[in-house]
Design a protein around this motif. Structure first.
Motif, PDB file in Angstrom:
ATOM      1  N   HIS A 173      -3.318   3.740  -2.467  1.00 12.72           N
ATOM      2  CA  HIS A 173      -2.981   3.015  -3.686  1.00 12.72           C
ATOM      3  C   HIS A 173      -2.486   1.628  -3.306  1.00 12.72           C
ATOM      4  N   LYS A 174      -2.609   0.698  -4.237  1.00 14.40           N
ATOM      5  CA  LYS A 174      -2.092  -0.648  -3.975  1.00 14.40           C
ATOM      6  C   LYS A 174      -1.294  -1.134  -5.170  1.00 14.40           C
ATOM      7  N   PHE A 175      -0.475  -2.132  -4.887  1.00 13.93           N
ATOM      8  CA  PHE A 175       0.363  -2.746  -5.901  1.00 13.93           C
ATOM      9  C   PHE A 175       0.723  -4.144  -5.428  1.00 13.93           C
ATOM     10  N   THR A 176       1.184  -4.952  -6.333  1.00 12.41           N
ATOM     11  CA  THR A 176       1.723  -6.266  -5.995  1.00 12.41           C
ATOM     12  C   THR A 176       3.209  -6.250  -6.346  1.00 12.41           C
ATOM     13  N   LEU A 234       0.821  -1.210   0.000  1.00 16.99           N
ATOM     14  CA  LEU A 234       0.000   0.000   0.000  1.00 16.99           C
ATOM     15  C   LEU A 234       0.855   1.261   0.000  1.00 16.99           C
ATOM     16  N   ILE A 235       0.288   2.296  -0.578  1.00  8.89           N
ATOM     17  CA  ILE A 235       0.821   3.650  -0.478  1.00  8.89           C
ATOM     18  C   ILE A 235      -0.308   4.521   0.030  1.00  8.89           C
ATOM     19  N   VAL A 236      -0.046   5.259   1.110  1.00  2.37           N
ATOM     20  CA  VAL A 236      -1.006   6.224   1.636  1.00  2.37           C
ATOM     21  C   VAL A 236      -0.424   7.609   1.370  1.00  2.37           C
ATOM     22  N   ARG A 237      -1.254   8.486   0.818  1.00  2.00           N
ATOM     23  CA  ARG A 237      -0.806   9.836   0.484  1.00  2.00           C
ATOM     24  C   ARG A 237      -1.841  10.845   0.987  1.00  2.00           C
ATOM     25  N   LEU A 276       4.715   4.031   2.398  1.00  6.52           N
ATOM     26  CA  LEU A 276       4.619   2.839   1.565  1.00  6.52           C
ATOM     27  C   LEU A 276       5.033   1.632   2.389  1.00  6.52           C
ATOM     28  N   LEU A 277       4.248   0.568   2.308  1.00  6.85           N
ATOM     29  CA  LEU A 277       4.621  -0.718   2.889  1.00  6.85           C
ATOM     30  C   LEU A 277       4.538  -1.775   1.792  1.00  6.85           C
ATOM     31  N   LEU A 278       5.598  -2.549   1.668  1.00  5.95           N
ATOM     32  CA  LEU A 278       5.659  -3.619   0.673  1.00  5.95           C
ATOM     33  C   LEU A 278       4.744  -4.772   1.067  1.00  5.95           C
ATOM     34  N   PRO A 279       4.319  -5.599   0.112  1.00  7.29           N
ATOM     35  CA  PRO A 279       3.434  -6.726   0.423  1.00  7.29           C
ATOM     36  C   PRO A 279       3.973  -7.658   1.510  1.00  7.29           C
ATOM     37  N   LYS A 280       5.296  -7.851   1.557  1.00  4.50           N
ATOM     38  CA  LYS A 280       5.872  -8.783   2.528  1.00  4.50           C
ATOM     39  C   LYS A 280       5.717  -8.312   3.969  1.00  4.50           C
ATOM     40  N   VAL A 281       5.494  -7.021   4.177  1.00  8.53           N
ATOM     41  CA  VAL A 281       5.395  -6.487   5.547  1.00  8.53           C
ATOM     42  C   VAL A 281       4.118  -6.980   6.231  1.00  8.53           C
ATOM     43  N   GLY A 282       2.996  -6.867   5.559  1.00 12.86           N
ATOM     44  CA  GLY A 282       1.744  -7.361   6.128  1.00 12.86           C
ATOM     45  C   GLY A 282       1.774  -8.848   6.392  1.00 12.86           C
ATOM     46  N   ARG A 283       2.415  -9.583   5.488  1.00 13.33           N
ATOM     47  CA  ARG A 283       2.552 -11.036   5.634  1.00 13.33           C
ATOM     48  C   ARG A 283       3.440 -11.365   6.833  1.00 13.33           C
ATOM     49  N   ARG A 284       4.552 -10.648   6.994  1.00 11.83           N
ATOM     50  CA  ARG A 284       5.498 -10.920   8.076  1.00 11.83           C
ATOM     51  C   ARG A 284       4.847 -10.740   9.440  1.00 11.83           C
ATOM     52  N   TYR A 285       4.019  -9.715   9.581  1.00  7.17           N
ATOM     53  CA  TYR A 285       3.393  -9.427  10.873  1.00  7.17           C
ATOM     54  C   TYR A 285       2.007 -10.050  11.022  1.00  7.17           C
TER      55      TYR A 285
END
Length: 154
Positions: free
Chosen positions: A144-147, A95-98, A105-114
């Motif tokens: 915004h989102k991205f993979t 995600l990107i928050v603006r 910005l947090l990468l997809p792996k961050v949510g998965r890790r926690y």
């Protein structure tokens, strides 16, 4: 593939004992050919992450290097928290928050890790943008989102 403009992030970790973050910087938007975006993000991750001293030559062999190649970034349109949450897949989406001059910005792996929920990912991305956790409810907020595809040393 390497000549196509694409976003990329490089994350550095220490190998000794526990895997500890040593640097993480990227270029989220497709401004450079992928090969160049990776090179720039790797150099900046090693030398310009403000949370750490620059990586020394002696450290190079004790680092784990991860590269994430980002998809195009898309804005999430939502009218309610539930509608927002339903558009996010933790572990798949970054995600990107603006809001005004604040961006996180947090990468997809961050949510998965926690092992976060979608709402926890949203709130922590707000925090990364130096905004209150509830900022996702504000008028004018953009999410915004991205993979990404993760390439890691084994």
């Amino acid at each position: 593939v390497l000549s196509k403009k694409q976003g990329a992030f490089t994350t550095l970790y220490t190998k000794n004992g526990t895997k500890k973050l040593r640097g993480c910087i990227g270029i989220p938007y497709p401004q450079y050919p992928l090969a160049e975006a990776i090179a720039i993000s790797a150099r900046n991750s090693a030398t310009k992450d403000p949370r750490f001293q620059p990586v020394s030559k002696l450290e190079l062999n004790s680092l784990i290097i991860e590269v994430e190649v980002l998809s195009l970034i898309s804005k999430i349109e939502f009218r309610s928290t539930e509608e927002l949450i339903n558009q996010i897949s933790v572990g798949d989406d970054g995600l990107i928050v603006r809001h005004q001059n604040n961006v996180g910005l947090l990468l997809p792996k961050v949510g998965r890790r926690y092992n976060w929920s979608s709402l926890e990912l949203i709130k922590n991305t707000c925090r990364k943008a130096m905004l209150p956790l509830e900022a996702y409810t504000w008028d004018g907020i953009e999410i915004h989102k991205f993979t990404s595809n993760l390439y890691a040393e084994v």
